[in-house]
Design an enzyme around this catalytic site. Structure first.
Site, PDB file in Angstrom:
ATOM      1  N   MET A 141     -16.276  51.972  34.928  1.00 52.73           N
ATOM      2  CA  MET A 141     -15.986  51.058  33.806  1.00 52.73           C
ATOM      3  C   MET A 141     -16.052  51.739  32.432  1.00 52.73           C
ATOM      4  O   MET A 141     -16.127  51.063  31.405  1.00 52.73           O
ATOM      5  CB  MET A 141     -16.925  49.835  33.830  1.00 52.73           C
ATOM      6  CG  MET A 141     -16.675  48.919  34.992  1.00 52.73           C
ATOM      7  SD  MET A 141     -18.085  47.864  35.383  1.00 52.73           S
ATOM      8  CE  MET A 141     -19.099  48.996  36.317  1.00 52.73           C
ATOM      9  N   VAL A 274       2.572  50.172  52.644  1.00 53.92           N
ATOM     10  CA  VAL A 274       3.956  50.652  52.568  1.00 53.92           C
ATOM     11  C   VAL A 274       4.005  52.023  53.236  1.00 53.92           C
ATOM     12  O   VAL A 274       3.209  52.910  52.927  1.00 53.92           O
ATOM     13  CB  VAL A 274       4.429  50.724  51.104  1.00 53.92           C
ATOM     14  CG1 VAL A 274       5.831  51.309  51.017  1.00 53.92           C
ATOM     15  CG2 VAL A 274       4.391  49.330  50.477  1.00 53.92           C
ATOM     16  N   HIS A 545     -11.255  61.851  38.780  1.00 51.90           N
ATOM     17  CA  HIS A 545     -10.098  61.700  37.892  1.00 51.90           C
ATOM     18  C   HIS A 545      -8.864  62.476  38.343  1.00 51.90           C
ATOM     19  O   HIS A 545      -8.185  63.084  37.507  1.00 51.90           O
ATOM     20  CB  HIS A 545     -10.460  62.170  36.480  1.00 51.90           C
ATOM     21  CG  HIS A 545     -11.550  61.380  35.839  1.00 51.90           C
ATOM     22  ND1 HIS A 545     -12.262  61.828  34.741  1.00 51.90           N
ATOM     23  CD2 HIS A 545     -12.047  60.150  36.115  1.00 51.90           C
ATOM     24  CE1 HIS A 545     -13.161  60.922  34.393  1.00 51.90           C
ATOM     25  NE2 HIS A 545     -13.053  59.893  35.213  1.00 51.90           N
TER      26      HIS A 545
HETATM   27  C1  LIG Z   1     -15.429  55.955  41.902  1.00 51.81           C
HETATM   28  C2  LIG Z   1     -14.552  56.086  40.702  1.00 51.81           C
HETATM   29  C3  LIG Z   1     -15.118  56.039  39.438  1.00 51.81           C
HETATM   30  C4  LIG Z   1     -14.308  56.163  38.311  1.00 51.81           C
HETATM   31  N1  LIG Z   1     -14.852  55.948  37.078  1.00 51.81           N
HETATM   32  C5  LIG Z   1     -14.025  55.851  36.021  1.00 51.81           C
HETATM   33  C6  LIG Z   1     -14.513  55.386  34.783  1.00 51.81           C
HETATM   34  O1  LIG Z   1     -15.670  54.989  34.639  1.00 51.81           O
HETATM   35  N2  LIG Z   1     -13.651  55.344  33.731  1.00 51.81           N
HETATM   36  C7  LIG Z   1     -12.359  55.755  33.848  1.00 51.81           C
HETATM   37  O2  LIG Z   1     -11.645  55.744  32.834  1.00 51.81           O
HETATM   38  N3  LIG Z   1     -11.866  56.174  35.030  1.00 51.81           N
HETATM   39  C8  LIG Z   1     -12.651  56.184  36.114  1.00 51.81           C
HETATM   40  N4  LIG Z   1     -12.139  56.511  37.332  1.00 51.81           N
HETATM   41  C9  LIG Z   1     -10.717  56.896  37.412  1.00 51.81           C
HETATM   42  C10 LIG Z   1      -9.766  55.700  37.264  1.00 51.81           C
HETATM   43  O3  LIG Z   1     -10.303  54.564  37.877  1.00 51.81           O
HETATM   44  C11 LIG Z   1      -8.403  56.086  37.855  1.00 51.81           C
HETATM   45  O4  LIG Z   1      -7.874  57.156  37.091  1.00 51.81           O
HETATM   46  C12 LIG Z   1      -7.396  54.950  37.841  1.00 51.81           C
HETATM   47  O5  LIG Z   1      -7.928  53.810  38.449  1.00 51.81           O
HETATM   48  C13 LIG Z   1      -6.130  55.376  38.572  1.00 51.81           C
HETATM   49  O6  LIG Z   1      -5.242  54.284  38.627  1.00 51.81           O
HETATM   50  P1  LIG Z   1      -3.961  54.290  39.566  1.00 51.81           P
HETATM   51  O7  LIG Z   1      -3.226  53.043  39.282  1.00 51.81           O
HETATM   52  O8  LIG Z   1      -3.273  55.581  39.442  1.00 51.81           O
HETATM   53  O9  LIG Z   1      -4.534  54.257  41.056  1.00 51.81           O
HETATM   54  P2  LIG Z   1      -5.450  53.159  41.756  1.00 51.81           P
HETATM   55  O10 LIG Z   1      -6.139  52.308  40.765  1.00 51.81           O
HETATM   56  O11 LIG Z   1      -6.293  53.886  42.736  1.00 51.81           O
HETATM   57  O12 LIG Z   1      -4.416  52.213  42.493  1.00 51.81           O
HETATM   58  C14 LIG Z   1      -3.632  52.582  43.612  1.00 51.81           C
HETATM   59  C15 LIG Z   1      -3.463  51.321  44.456  1.00 51.81           C
HETATM   60  O13 LIG Z   1      -2.422  51.521  45.397  1.00 51.81           O
HETATM   61  C16 LIG Z   1      -2.818  51.027  46.661  1.00 51.81           C
HETATM   62  N5  LIG Z   1      -2.048  51.766  47.657  1.00 51.81           N
HETATM   63  C17 LIG Z   1      -2.132  53.084  47.921  1.00 51.81           C
HETATM   64  N6  LIG Z   1      -1.237  53.423  48.878  1.00 51.81           N
HETATM   65  C18 LIG Z   1      -0.583  52.298  49.209  1.00 51.81           C
HETATM   66  C19 LIG Z   1       0.449  52.014  50.139  1.00 51.81           C
HETATM   67  N7  LIG Z   1       0.989  52.982  50.906  1.00 51.81           N
HETATM   68  N8  LIG Z   1       0.891  50.737  50.256  1.00 51.81           N
HETATM   69  C20 LIG Z   1       0.357  49.761  49.462  1.00 51.81           C
HETATM   70  N9  LIG Z   1      -0.627  49.974  48.582  1.00 51.81           N
HETATM   71  C21 LIG Z   1      -1.089  51.242  48.446  1.00 51.81           C
HETATM   72  C22 LIG Z   1      -4.307  51.306  46.680  1.00 51.81           C
HETATM   73  O14 LIG Z   1      -4.974  50.543  47.657  1.00 51.81           O
HETATM   74  C23 LIG Z   1      -4.706  50.974  45.260  1.00 51.81           C
HETATM   75  O15 LIG Z   1      -4.995  49.606  45.123  1.00 51.81           O
HETATM   76  C24 LIG Z   1     -12.910  56.400  38.468  1.00 51.81           C
HETATM   77  C25 LIG Z   1     -12.348  56.438  39.739  1.00 51.81           C
HETATM   78  C26 LIG Z   1     -13.147  56.269  40.855  1.00 51.81           C
HETATM   79  C27 LIG Z   1     -12.517  56.294  42.218  1.00 51.81           C
END
Ligand SMILES: Cc1cc2nc3c(=O)[nH]c(=O)nc-3n(C[C@H](O)[C@H](O)[C@H](O)COP(=O)(O)OP(=O)(O)OC[C@H]3O[C@@H](n4cnc5c(N)ncnc54)[C@H](O)[C@@H]3O)c2cc1C
Length: 610
Positions: A141, A274, A545
């Site tokens: 967060m 997917v 990250h």
């Molecule tokens: C434990 C943890 C702590 C973190 N702490 C921080 C923090 O405090 N502050 C910060 O700024 N960042 C933090 N981050 C990083 C940040 O959360 C990520 O950079 C960001 O959420 C990435 O977003 P995204 O949309 O790229 O991917 P995601 O938010 O991971 O979304 C991808 C989505 O796609 C779905 N998906 C994947 N493959 C498929 C498929 N084949 N079919 C259908 N659905 C699929 C997944 O289930 C997921 O819901 C943290 C990350 C983690 C894991």
């Protein structure tokens, strides 16, 4: 104890029993108010067509769904492999509680033997959220926007849509700053947006006395505290802003999804994996193949397919669909439809090295939470459960004190004496001798664990397919320290941080640096450059990250999408998630990912408004 009045353990004429019973009922009901009521699966049949299909409902995907459904004439289908987030996702204190659960994709890096010999199995756990909200439903967060120079670099390498001024506008579009104290400061007020879905606030930390002392220590070593690090362009130390409000996590579920869920043009399928993007002979994306609760459907998109599956799954899906490095695809018996060598490459991550300072601090509050804290949380969403499980301060710093773009960041974790949490932390990651080094000191001393992070690594890793089975985890090569300059910089940066032991607060508690007992490092003098190099290589972790595996750029030989986020050589297919970052931003990546999704949504609107 039953709630029938006769079974209470006190004698009562009835009034007291009724009062106790209604209190218990209140508490039972209060837990139901923690989670959001989210839409059920929409009715969708094989071959149904939508204007847009979004793959992945995480940090980026839910922003895109929200913005595209603003256009009432467009139908938008969101496909999410996971389910609704559980209660633990909403309660900030439990932010680590989803690791290893069914809400985590549970990725592990490949053990190469070069790094991580002190880690269990020689690998690093890379959690990723598998639920609505994606990783925003399980992250720490912490809200940072990156440094203006990060975006200047993106822009300078030809990505014309990403000028720092334009980027700033989209951060503000997303944001709603709600910290009343900070809103009084005109400069800070101006630096944030006020009408966006993403609520930005500050935790009301129960550890403030101690975090203030640590901030003072940062100041003594030249890392000056500032009121708001985003406004100070990430130079200095301070309390971070958080994506949490009313004592609960403000994931993209609680912010963007709750706003859009009643729109009639929005359709949602959860538990929907997917497995392929459908491409026709003209190399246009026209739909996807998806497995929903065991049934395979073909769903069609008339305008665009948008991949928001995150840094690991987006390149996996591209490769499963025949888009990626030709040789690699053929080695996995996949017909290459579009040779894009950059897919899965250019992986960057923020590594962390846990730097331990022990001290004789005896006045810390109880670690974690007690039953009364739980009651307090259920009743008014305050107390330890309403804040995350580590401290809410960070420092950004560099070797050169006058640098205007930081090289390093540190988060801070405090473990009381005999900490069961500390033990759980170390023993879930490291081999027994490292755990022993922690236990030996933690019996008598509090541990201040500084999670040192290198902000601009030169090393890049990659993601490749293990097999053509979509359920197989891809292979993650993190390649930390593959470029030796990263190791040099890490060791030097840690030595800036360890000066903390000589500051007033740490001296007052007889603070001392402690050695990790790892045989190959034991010949090096504690706190020497060689010692930290050795520890870093053997104990490196992630701060979660990963970015860059569908990197944005001009050249289809090394990048995957253009600066409008369209996949090179393919029509009607875009990537909007953390994987498009050409280079990793300074600080935590959730905010920048949301900004990318805001700006990317407008690019889609512009390109389809004819
Ligand atoms: C434990 C943890 C702590 C973190 N702490 C921080 C923090 O405090 N502050 C910060 O700024 N960042 C933090 N981050 C990083 C940040 O959360 C990520 O950079 C960001 O959420 C990435 O977003 P995204 O949309 O790229 O991917 P995601 O938010 O991971 O979304 C991808 C989505 O796609 C779905 N998906 C994947 N493959 C498929 C498929 N084949 N079919 C259908 N659905 C699929 C997944 O289930 C997921 O819901 C943290 C990350 C983690 C894991």
């Amino acid at each position: 104890m039953s709630c029938n009045n006769t079974d209470f353990c006190v004698s009562s004429t009835g009034t007291a029993t009724q009062a106790f019973t209604s209190a218990l009922q209140y508490i039972l009901a209060a837990q139901c108010l923690i989670t959001e009521e989210l839409p059920p699966n929409s009715e969708v049949k094989d071959s149904d067509e939508f204007n847009f299909i979004i793959v992945g409902g995480g940090s980026a995907g839910l922003v895109v769904a929200n913005r595209l459904t603003e256009h009432e004439k467009w139908t938008v289908l969101l496909l999410e492999a996971g389910n609704d987030p559980p209660a633990e996702s909403y309660i900030p204190q439990f932010n680590g509680g989803l690791f290893g659960s069914t809400y985590d994709w549970q990725y592990q890096t490949v053990a190469t033997g070069f790094t991580n010999n002190a880690n269990l199995n020689g690998t690093v756990h890379w959690p990723r959220g598998k639920m609505l909200g994606g990783s925003s439903s399980m992250n720490g967060m912490i809200y940072f926007k990156g440094h203006s120079h990060d975006y200047q670099n993106w822009y300078n390498s030809g990505n014309k849509e990403w000028h720092p001024e334009r980027v700033r506008k989209y951060f503000k579009k997303a944001e709603s700053l709600q910290d009343q104290n900070l809103l009084k400061d005109p400069e800070i007020r101006d630096n944030y947006g006020h009408d966006g879905p993403l609520i930005i606030n500050t935790f009301n930390s129960t550890l403030r006395v101690f975090t203030n002392k640590i901030l003072k220590s940062f100041e003594e070593i030249g890392i000056n505290p500032v009121k708001d690090l985003n406004t100070a362009n990430l130079v200095g130390s301070g309390i971070f802003r958080s994506t949490a409000f009313n004592g609960k996590r403000g994931s993209t579920v609680a912010t963007y999804l709750t706003q859009l869920q009643n729109r009639k043009n929005f359709k949602l399928l959860k538990n929907a994996l997917v497995t392929k993007i459908l491409l026709n002979d003209r190399l246009e994306a026209y739909g996807v193949k998806v497995v929903v609760n065991g049934t395979t459907l073909k769903l069609l998109a008339s305008l665009e397919v948008i991949l928001s599956a995150g840094t690991i799954n987006t390149p996996q899906l591209l490769m499963l669909s025949g888009v990626g490095p030709k040789d690699h695809l053929e080695s996995r018996n996949i017909t290459c439809k579009v040779n894009l060598p950059g897919v899965g490459q250019s992986l960057q991550d923020h590594l962390i090295i846990p730097v331990p300072i022990f001290g004789n601090e005896t006045t810390l509050p109880y670690e974690g939470y007690r039953p009364l804290d739980t009651l307090r949380y259920l009743i008014n969403r305050t107390g330890p459960l309403a804040q995350n499980s580590f401290t809410d301060i960070v420092a950004f710093f560099s070797k050169n004190k006058n640098a205007t773009r930081p090289e390093f960041q540190t988060h801070v974790q405090i473990f009381n004496r005999n900490s069961s949490r500390g033990l759980a932390y170390f023993s879930s990651i490291y081999k027994p001798t490292i755990v022993e080094s922690f236990l030996e000191q933690n019996r008598n001393y509090t541990l201040f664990l500084f999670l040192f992070n290198l902000l601009h690594p030169e090393s890049t890793g990659n993601i490749s397919l293990n097999s053509k089975n979509p359920n197989d985890h891809p292979l993650i090569y993190a390649n930390y320290f593959a470029d030796s300059t990263d190791l040099e910089a890490t060791a030097e940066g840690i030595k800036v941080l360890t000066k903390l032991v000589n500051t007033t607060y740490f001296k007052s508690i007889n603070g001392f640096l402690s050695r990790y007992d790892w045989p190959v490092c034991n010949n090096f003098e504690l706190d020497s450059t060689d010692y930290w190099k050795c520890i870093s290589v053997n104990m490196v972790l992630t701060i979660f990250h990963p970015v860059g595996t569908s990197k944005m750029g001009l050249n289809s030989n090394d990048s995957v999408v253009d600066s409008r986020l369209r996949v090179h050589k393919i029509k009607k297919l875009r990537v909007i998630d953390a994987s498009v970052m050409p280079t990793i931003t300074s600080g935590n990546t959730n905010g920048p990912t949301i900004m990318i999704a805001e700006l990317g949504s407008d690019l889609i609107k512009e390109d389809n408004s004819g």
